[in-house]
Design a protein around this motif. Structure first.
Motif, PDB file in Angstrom:
ATOM      1  N   SER A 168       0.836  -1.190   0.000  1.00 25.86           N
ATOM      2  CA  SER A 168       0.000   0.000   0.000  1.00 25.86           C
ATOM      3  C   SER A 168       0.874   1.244   0.000  1.00 25.86           C
ATOM      4  O   SER A 168       2.070   1.179   0.282  1.00 25.86           O
ATOM      5  N   VAL A 169       0.254   2.369  -0.301  1.00 28.86           N
ATOM      6  CA  VAL A 169       0.959   3.644  -0.359  1.00 28.86           C
ATOM      7  C   VAL A 169       0.093   4.704   0.308  1.00 28.86           C
ATOM      8  O   VAL A 169      -1.129   4.684   0.173  1.00 28.86           O
ATOM      9  N   LEU A 170       0.730   5.609   1.023  1.00 25.56           N
ATOM     10  CA  LEU A 170       0.057   6.784   1.548  1.00 25.56           C
ATOM     11  C   LEU A 170       0.450   7.957   0.664  1.00 25.56           C
ATOM     12  O   LEU A 170       1.636   8.267   0.532  1.00 25.56           O
ATOM     13  N   LEU A 171      -0.533   8.576   0.032  1.00 23.98           N
ATOM     14  CA  LEU A 171      -0.304   9.760  -0.798  1.00 23.98           C
ATOM     15  C   LEU A 171      -0.654  11.006   0.014  1.00 23.98           C
ATOM     16  O   LEU A 171      -1.687  11.024   0.692  1.00 23.98           O
ATOM     17  N   THR A 172       0.150  12.040  -0.068  1.00 22.92           N
ATOM     18  CA  THR A 172      -0.207  13.304   0.554  1.00 22.92           C
ATOM     19  C   THR A 172      -1.490  13.832  -0.083  1.00 22.92           C
ATOM     20  O   THR A 172      -1.789  13.522  -1.237  1.00 22.92           O
ATOM     21  N   ASP A 173      -2.227  14.635   0.663  1.00 18.54           N
ATOM     22  CA  ASP A 173      -3.388  15.300   0.072  1.00 18.54           C
ATOM     23  C   ASP A 173      -3.094  16.770  -0.190  1.00 18.54           C
ATOM     24  O   ASP A 173      -3.992  17.566  -0.417  1.00 18.54           O
ATOM     25  N   THR A 174      -1.804  17.116  -0.161  1.00 21.17           N
ATOM     26  CA  THR A 174      -1.374  18.487  -0.393  1.00 21.17           C
ATOM     27  C   THR A 174      -0.665  18.576  -1.744  1.00 21.17           C
ATOM     28  O   THR A 174       0.514  18.208  -1.846  1.00 21.17           O
ATOM     29  N   PRO A 175      -1.358  19.018  -2.783  1.00 21.49           N
ATOM     30  CA  PRO A 175      -0.705  19.141  -4.088  1.00 21.49           C
ATOM     31  C   PRO A 175       0.537  20.022  -3.984  1.00 21.49           C
ATOM     32  O   PRO A 175       0.551  21.027  -3.265  1.00 21.49           O
ATOM     33  N   GLY A 176       1.581  19.618  -4.664  1.00 18.92           N
ATOM     34  CA  GLY A 176       2.823  20.377  -4.668  1.00 18.92           C
ATOM     35  C   GLY A 176       3.797  19.998  -3.562  1.00 18.92           C
ATOM     36  O   GLY A 176       4.950  20.415  -3.600  1.00 18.92           O
ATOM     37  N   ALA A 177       3.358  19.216  -2.584  1.00 21.88           N
ATOM     38  CA  ALA A 177       4.275  18.782  -1.523  1.00 21.88           C
ATOM     39  C   ALA A 177       5.152  17.655  -2.059  1.00 21.88           C
ATOM     40  O   ALA A 177       4.651  16.600  -2.427  1.00 21.88           O
ATOM     41  N   GLY A 178       6.440  17.902  -2.135  1.00 24.27           N
ATOM     42  CA  GLY A 178       7.375  16.908  -2.634  1.00 24.27           C
ATOM     43  C   GLY A 178       8.138  16.187  -1.538  1.00 24.27           C
ATOM     44  O   GLY A 178       8.638  15.091  -1.730  1.00 24.27           O
ATOM     45  N   ARG A 179       8.236  16.837  -0.390  1.00 23.92           N
ATOM     46  CA  ARG A 179       8.966  16.289   0.750  1.00 23.92           C
ATOM     47  C   ARG A 179       8.145  16.505   2.010  1.00 23.92           C
ATOM     48  O   ARG A 179       7.302  17.400   2.078  1.00 23.92           O
ATOM     49  N   LEU A 180       8.438  15.731   3.012  1.00 20.95           N
ATOM     50  CA  LEU A 180       7.758  15.888   4.286  1.00 20.95           C
ATOM     51  C   LEU A 180       7.924  17.315   4.807  1.00 20.95           C
ATOM     52  O   LEU A 180       7.002  17.910   5.349  1.00 20.95           O
ATOM     53  N   THR A 181       9.105  17.893   4.601  1.00 22.67           N
ATOM     54  CA  THR A 181       9.390  19.238   5.103  1.00 22.67           C
ATOM     55  C   THR A 181       8.662  20.335   4.329  1.00 22.67           C
ATOM     56  O   THR A 181       8.726  21.497   4.732  1.00 22.67           O
ATOM     57  N   ASP A 182       7.968  19.977   3.249  1.00 21.00           N
ATOM     58  CA  ASP A 182       7.142  20.958   2.546  1.00 21.00           C
ATOM     59  C   ASP A 182       5.845  21.235   3.295  1.00 21.00           C
ATOM     60  O   ASP A 182       5.136  22.189   2.968  1.00 21.00           O
TER      61      ASP A 182
END
Length: 163
Positions: free
Chosen positions: A44-58
């Motif tokens: 499985s994969v967890l996708l961010t729901d924040t478009p444009g976030a490339g890294r956790l620190t974004d």
């Protein structure tokens, strides 16, 4: 790529629009999706729901922590379901890599005792290329039961106070 598969070019946008067929559940800071390949059943994969976030620190700190909590919740769901389904289940590996896809996502890999010994203790990415393209391992209706069980377990984990 067929029109049916256009969601693959915008996985997060298609999830936000309700068009990504791999989505199992919307979580606090992302989407729990079943992996495109299933040579290790339950991937499985967890996708961010924040478009444009490339890294956790974004993400702002609160969203980072929510994403990590979602990753842990998805990991626990995979662990519980794969452990019930397969006596050879061994553990779950969690990874945030970002080397290929430019958006923030976390991989949740179940690992099994039946894996080839030369691969069992190594990163999943070292599996032969054929495993990633073999139609036997492509996500399809044969994973509907697994997918439903994972989604139900995600719901249970949300409500049982374990988070």
């Amino acid at each position: 790529m067929s029109l049916h598969d256009t969601w693959r070019t915008d996985r997060i946008g298609s999830a936000l629009r309700g068009e990504n067929p791999t989505v199992m559940r919307r979580l606090s800071a992302g989407f729990a999706v079943i992996g495109d390949v299933q040579f290790l059943p339950g991937y499985s994969v967890l996708l961010t729901d924040t478009p444009g976030a490339g890294r956790l620190t974004d993400l702002p700190r609160a969203r980072r922590l929510a994403f990590l909590e979602d990753m842990e919740r998805l990991g626990e769901a995979v662990e519980r379901i794969c452990g019930r389904r397969d006596p050879g289940f061994r553990r779950v590996n969690l990874e945030i890599l970002g080397n290929k896809d430019p958006f923030l996502h976390a991989h949740v890999w179940p690992r099994y005792d039946w894996e080839p010994p030369e691969l069992a203790a190594r990163p999943v990415w070292l599996y032969p290329a054929g495993h990633w393209t073999d139609p036997r391992y492509t996500l399809g209706p044969q994973q509907d039961s697994l997918r439903a069980q994972l989604a139900q377990e995600l719901d249970r984990l949300r409500g049982d106070g374990s988070l």
